[in-house]
Scaffold this active site. Structure first.
Site, short mmCIF file in Angstrom:
data_model
loop_
_atom_site.label_atom_id
_atom_site.label_comp_id
_atom_site.label_asym_id
_atom_site.label_seq_id
_atom_site.Cartn_x
_atom_site.Cartn_y
_atom_site.Cartn_z
N ASP A 128 0.86 -1.17 0.00
CA ASP A 128 0.00 0.00 0.00
C ASP A 128 0.91 1.24 0.00
O ASP A 128 2.09 1.15 0.35
CB ASP A 128 -0.89 -0.02 1.24
CG ASP A 128 -1.88 1.12 1.26
OD1 ASP A 128 -2.51 1.38 0.22
OD2 ASP A 128 -2.01 1.79 2.31
N ASP A 139 -1.28 -0.61 6.11
CA ASP A 139 -1.50 0.03 7.41
C ASP A 139 -2.96 -0.03 7.85
O ASP A 139 -3.27 0.40 8.95
CB ASP A 139 -1.06 1.50 7.36
CG ASP A 139 -1.97 2.34 6.47
OD1 ASP A 139 -2.22 1.93 5.31
OD2 ASP A 139 -2.45 3.40 6.93
N ASP A 144 -0.31 5.11 0.73
CA ASP A 144 -0.64 6.08 1.78
C ASP A 144 -0.55 5.42 3.15
O ASP A 144 -1.24 4.44 3.43
CB ASP A 144 -2.04 6.64 1.58
CG ASP A 144 -2.15 7.51 0.34
OD1 ASP A 144 -1.32 8.42 0.19
OD2 ASP A 144 -3.05 7.27 -0.48
#
Length: 343
Positions: A27, A226, A29
């Site tokens: 990922d 995250d 961001d």
């Protein structure tokens, strides 16, 4: 521990993750960057993983930017990348739409350039208005300056009965100044106005996993993210292992409360976790040990004893919390145990 089981503790790995897996599905961001700036240790860690032979692919639910723009930004940050290394939810939703509409169909695009480029790549024609005779509506993140009028256009078209698609439904997106509304918040606006439900492509749903596998050809991938409800659940749905990094939206308390589909295989502070093995969490009666820490349940609270790396303490706490959640115990107070770790 097999992904197909209800994971009751984080798994260990004697081998460094960049050697145990051939491809990292990263990922962006909250993992590689936040607010346009590289997250601490990200650049060096990714360089070391790549030098060790690991293929790096960047998989993002953010449909705003094109793969070319994302690759250019990564390269500027010191993470060399090609557009072919980037997989976006815009690409996944464009394939989903193209599977249901004829080539050349007009599509009302509510989003940024990344969405329009992905639609054109699939032979579809993006249009700007509900009055442009679209055959469907596609909604993707358009950035903080998207106007209310764009949501109105989507609502007009959806209320006419047109198929409605969404790149993703992440309610929030991390940035340099904090957590901001994501595409999911914009989708909710149209949902409230129309009462309709979109077809969604992005993580954690199968269209995004399909797009990623098609574009990367990964044989032994690991998802790195995250967010529990997108990255980790997407790995769970796809039957692959995952690494949660604590540099984005998920905090320790949320991790302890995670249901089985949101439990990562591994957890680490940041992307340095790719370059190391992961310590094993071992049961000892009703207690769980990791490193110098022992976690257990006392009454209605989690307790932690010992000393050492705080992350090992968190891993032990996860094992205790998840085991007791599986036994039907929920709502354990973790405040005192977490405070002792000072994560």
């Amino acid at each position: 521990m097999s992904h197909q089981q209800d994971r009751v503790r984080p798994s260990g790995s004697a081998t460094a993750l960049n050697e145990a897996y051939d491809t990292a599905l990263l990922d962006l961001d909250g993992v590689v960057y936040a607010g346009g700036e590289a997250i601490v240790h990200a650049v060096d860690s990714l360089a070391a993983a790549r030098a060790g032979g690991m293929h790096l692919a960047y998989v993002t639910n953010n449909a705003l930017r094109t793969p070319d723009a994302v690759a250019e930004h990564l390269t500027e940050l010191g993470v060399p990348a090609e557009p072919s290394d980037v997989i976006t939810s815009a690409q996944a939703v464009a394939r989903l739409v193209a599977d249901q509409l004829p080539s050349g169909a007009r599509v009302l695009a509510i989003g940024g350039e990344g969405l329009r480029v992905a639609l054109r790549e699939r032979g579809l024609e993006p249009v700007e208005s509900a009055d442009d005779d679209p055959a469907a509506v596609v909604q993707g993140y358009g950035g903080p300056d998207m106007t209310w009028g764009r949501f109105a256009e989507a609502s007009y078209a959806v209320r006419r009965g047109l198929p409605w698609f969404a790149s993703n439904t992440d309610l929030t997106i991390p940035g340099a100044r904090g957590i901001a509304p994501g595409n999911g918040a914009a989708v909710e606006v149209v949902r409230i106005a129309t009462g309709a439900e979109p077809q969604v492509a992005g993580k954690p749903l199968p269209p995004m996993h399909r797009e990623t596998v098609l574009r990367t050809g990964a044989q032994r991938p690991i998802v790195v993210g995250d967010r529990l409800d997108t990255d980790i659940e997407g790995a769970f749905n796809g039957g692959v292992d995952s690494l949660l990094v604590l540099t984005g939206v998920t905090d320790a308390a949320q991790l302890l409360a995670a249901p089985p589909e949101h439990r990562p295989t591994y957890v680490d502070r940041d992307l340095r976790g790719l370059l190391t093995g992961q310590p094993e969490v071992t049961p000892d009666g009703d207690a769980y040990r990791c490193g110098g820490w022992t976690a257990l349940v006392r009454g209605d609270a989690l307790a932690l004893e010992g000393e050492g790396d705080a992350l090992d303490g968190l891993r032990a706490l996860c094992a205790a919390a998840w085991a007791f959640a599986g036994a039907g115990v929920c709502g354990l107070d973790a405040g005192k145990a977490l405070a002792s770790l000072r994560l």
